[in-house]
Design a protein around this motif. Structure first.
Motif, PDB file in Angstrom:
ATOM      1  N   TYR A   1       0.856  -1.178   0.000  1.00 25.42           N
ATOM      2  CA  TYR A   1       0.000   0.000   0.000  1.00 25.42           C
ATOM      3  C   TYR A   1       0.897   1.235   0.000  1.00 25.42           C
ATOM      4  O   TYR A   1       1.609   1.503   0.970  1.00 25.42           O
ATOM      5  N   ASP A   2       0.871   1.976  -1.090  1.00 25.64           N
ATOM      6  CA  ASP A   2       1.758   3.127  -1.288  1.00 25.64           C
ATOM      7  C   ASP A   2       1.091   4.384  -0.740  1.00 25.64           C
ATOM      8  O   ASP A   2       0.539   5.191  -1.479  1.00 25.64           O
ATOM      9  N   GLU A   3       1.179   4.564   0.572  1.00 27.28           N
ATOM     10  CA  GLU A   3       0.494   5.698   1.207  1.00 27.28           C
ATOM     11  C   GLU A   3       1.193   7.015   0.923  1.00 27.28           C
ATOM     12  O   GLU A   3       0.549   8.039   0.713  1.00 27.28           O
ATOM     13  N   ASN A   4       2.519   7.005   0.898  1.00 31.20           N
ATOM     14  CA  ASN A   4       3.258   8.245   0.687  1.00 31.20           C
ATOM     15  C   ASN A   4       3.326   8.645  -0.778  1.00 31.20           C
ATOM     16  O   ASN A   4       3.774   9.741  -1.109  1.00 31.20           O
ATOM     17  N   GLY A   5       2.932   7.758  -1.666  1.00 35.75           N
ATOM     18  CA  GLY A   5       2.937   8.062  -3.095  1.00 35.75           C
ATOM     19  C   GLY A   5       1.569   8.489  -3.580  1.00 35.75           C
ATOM     20  O   GLY A   5       1.140   9.621  -3.396  1.00 35.75           O
ATOM     21  N   ASP A   6       0.837   7.534  -4.173  1.00 35.93           N
ATOM     22  CA  ASP A   6      -0.456   7.877  -4.769  1.00 35.93           C
ATOM     23  C   ASP A   6      -1.625   7.167  -4.109  1.00 35.93           C
ATOM     24  O   ASP A   6      -2.700   7.056  -4.691  1.00 35.93           O
ATOM     25  N   ASP A   7      -1.423   6.683  -2.869  1.00 32.77           N
ATOM     26  CA  ASP A   7      -2.511   6.027  -2.119  1.00 32.77           C
ATOM     27  C   ASP A   7      -3.114   4.861  -2.894  1.00 32.77           C
ATOM     28  O   ASP A   7      -4.339   4.694  -2.914  1.00 32.77           O
ATOM     29  N   GLN A   8      -2.279   4.052  -3.502  1.00 31.26           N
ATOM     30  CA  GLN A   8      -2.754   2.896  -4.255  1.00 31.26           C
ATOM     31  C   GLN A   8      -2.161   1.611  -3.689  1.00 31.26           C
ATOM     32  O   GLN A   8      -1.036   1.592  -3.183  1.00 31.26           O
ATOM     33  N   LEU A   9      -2.944   0.531  -3.775  1.00 31.31           N
ATOM     34  CA  LEU A   9      -2.432  -0.796  -3.478  1.00 31.31           C
ATOM     35  C   LEU A   9      -1.742  -1.307  -4.728  1.00 31.31           C
ATOM     36  O   LEU A   9      -2.368  -1.428  -5.779  1.00 31.31           O
ATOM     37  N   LYS A  10      -0.459  -1.623  -4.626  1.00 27.53           N
ATOM     38  CA  LYS A  10       0.317  -1.952  -5.808  1.00 27.53           C
ATOM     39  C   LYS A  10       0.814  -3.398  -5.758  1.00 27.53           C
ATOM     40  O   LYS A  10       1.369  -3.847  -4.750  1.00 27.53           O
ATOM     41  N   ILE A  11       0.599  -4.110  -6.851  1.00 30.46           N
ATOM     42  CA  ILE A  11       1.144  -5.449  -7.051  1.00 30.46           C
ATOM     43  C   ILE A  11       2.208  -5.311  -8.119  1.00 30.46           C
ATOM     44  O   ILE A  11       1.910  -4.894  -9.242  1.00 30.46           O
ATOM     45  N   GLY A  12       3.453  -5.597  -7.781  1.00 29.07           N
ATOM     46  CA  GLY A  12       4.518  -5.319  -8.737  1.00 29.07           C
ATOM     47  C   GLY A  12       5.585  -6.390  -8.755  1.00 29.07           C
ATOM     48  O   GLY A  12       5.594  -7.326  -7.955  1.00 29.07           O
ATOM     49  N   GLY A  13       6.509  -6.231  -9.715  1.00 30.33           N
ATOM     50  CA  GLY A  13       7.666  -7.097  -9.802  1.00 30.33           C
ATOM     51  C   GLY A  13       7.521  -8.292 -10.701  1.00 30.33           C
ATOM     52  O   GLY A  13       8.505  -8.890 -11.120  1.00 30.33           O
ATOM     53  N   ALA A  14       6.293  -8.701 -11.014  1.00 32.40           N
ATOM     54  CA  ALA A  14       6.072  -9.881 -11.847  1.00 32.40           C
ATOM     55  C   ALA A  14       4.720  -9.753 -12.534  1.00 32.40           C
ATOM     56  O   ALA A  14       3.831  -9.027 -12.075  1.00 32.40           O
ATOM     57  N   VAL A  15       4.564 -10.476 -13.631  1.00 34.97           N
ATOM     58  CA  VAL A  15       3.273 -10.529 -14.314  1.00 34.97           C
ATOM     59  C   VAL A  15       2.248 -11.130 -13.362  1.00 34.97           C
ATOM     60  O   VAL A  15       2.525 -12.108 -12.657  1.00 34.97           O
ATOM     61  N   THR A  16       1.075 -10.524 -13.303  1.00 36.71           N
ATOM     62  CA  THR A  16       0.020 -10.991 -12.397  1.00 36.71           C
ATOM     63  C   THR A  16      -1.019 -11.776 -13.183  1.00 36.71           C
ATOM     64  O   THR A  16      -1.606 -11.260 -14.136  1.00 36.71           O
ATOM     65  N   ALA A  17      -1.238 -13.021 -12.802  1.00 37.47           N
ATOM     66  CA  ALA A  17      -2.237 -13.874 -13.449  1.00 37.47           C
ATOM     67  C   ALA A  17      -3.310 -14.232 -12.431  1.00 37.47           C
ATOM     68  O   ALA A  17      -3.016 -14.823 -11.392  1.00 37.47           O
TER      69      ALA A  17
END
Length: 223
Positions: free
Chosen positions: A96-112
């Motif tokens: 959860y990127d609270e200090n950025g854009d207040d978004q829950l981020k899934i990153g680093g790999a393709v999400t299936a």
């Protein structure tokens, strides 16, 4: 029971009870517990609250589980801007990127996703007049028109967001749609809805930039 006996029982797996105040800070050191250099090991341990100042580690990578198939944990609380990291090389993260854009981020790999993913859809009856769509709370919108509607400019759209808007005429029909300046249509032609009573039209959208919601050609008169 003396603290000496408690410590002996702790080391040999016997019953151990140490009351508050029995053990002073730093009075039991790693050297005192692990005097033979083999490491400190024990079986089941039941505690009320366990406070860790640095880290809790398994005995090896992938060597221990949290919970089990019959004893699942309850809620898990993760602080702002902290991530759950997956893989031996921490290849993928959820944060959860609270200090950025207040978004829950899934990153680093393709999400299936192995099952269907459903975007939140607002189903609103008796819509008409000036209407502001909440793009923070919803991906899609189903609007039943009881009078002509104006889609007023929102402030919650996110770049890259896409979905659909369904317009349903009420039993009277002839309801029209006027667009605020943030909504753009092909060739700036506006949106013309089916006017028949109870007609259903679908308009796709995509957010191209702040204050730019691009509307696709309406798909008319489903039935």
């Amino acid at each position: 029971m003396s603290n000496a006996r408690n410590l002996a029982n702790l080391l040999t797996g016997g019953d151990t009870t140490i009351a508050t105040g029995d053990v002073a800070n730093d009075s039991i050191t790693a050297a005192k517990i692990d005097d033979d250099g083999t490491g400190f090991q024990m079986g089941d341990l039941t505690v009320g609250t366990l406070n860790a100042s640095t880290v809790i580690l398994p005995d090896a990578s992938g060597g221990a589980d949290i919970g089990s198939t019959t004893k699942e944990f309850g809620d898990v609380f993760i602080a702002d801007d902290k991530a759950i990291k997956f893989g031996n090389d921490q290849d993928a993260t959820i944060e959860y990127d609270e200090n950025g854009d207040d978004q829950l981020k899934i990153g680093g790999a393709v999400t299936a996703f192995t099952n269907a993913v459903i975007g939140k859809t607002s189903v609103a009856g008796s819509q008409g007049g000036s209407t502001v769509l909440d793009f923070d709370a919803n991906q899609n919108f189903v609007l039943t028109l009881t009078s002509s509607i104006t889609l007023a400019n929102p402030s919650t759209e996110k770049v890259g967001q896409s979905g659909f808007i369904v317009f349903i005429q009420d039993g009277t029909g002839s309801r029209t749609c006027t667009l605020g300046t943030d909504y753009e249509s092909a060739a700036s032609g506006g949106i013309t809805l089916t006017t028949a009573a109870n007609a259903t039209d679908i308009v796709p959208y995509v957010v191209a930039a702040a204050n730019r919601i691009l509307l696709g050609t309406p798909q008319l008169a489903f039935g």
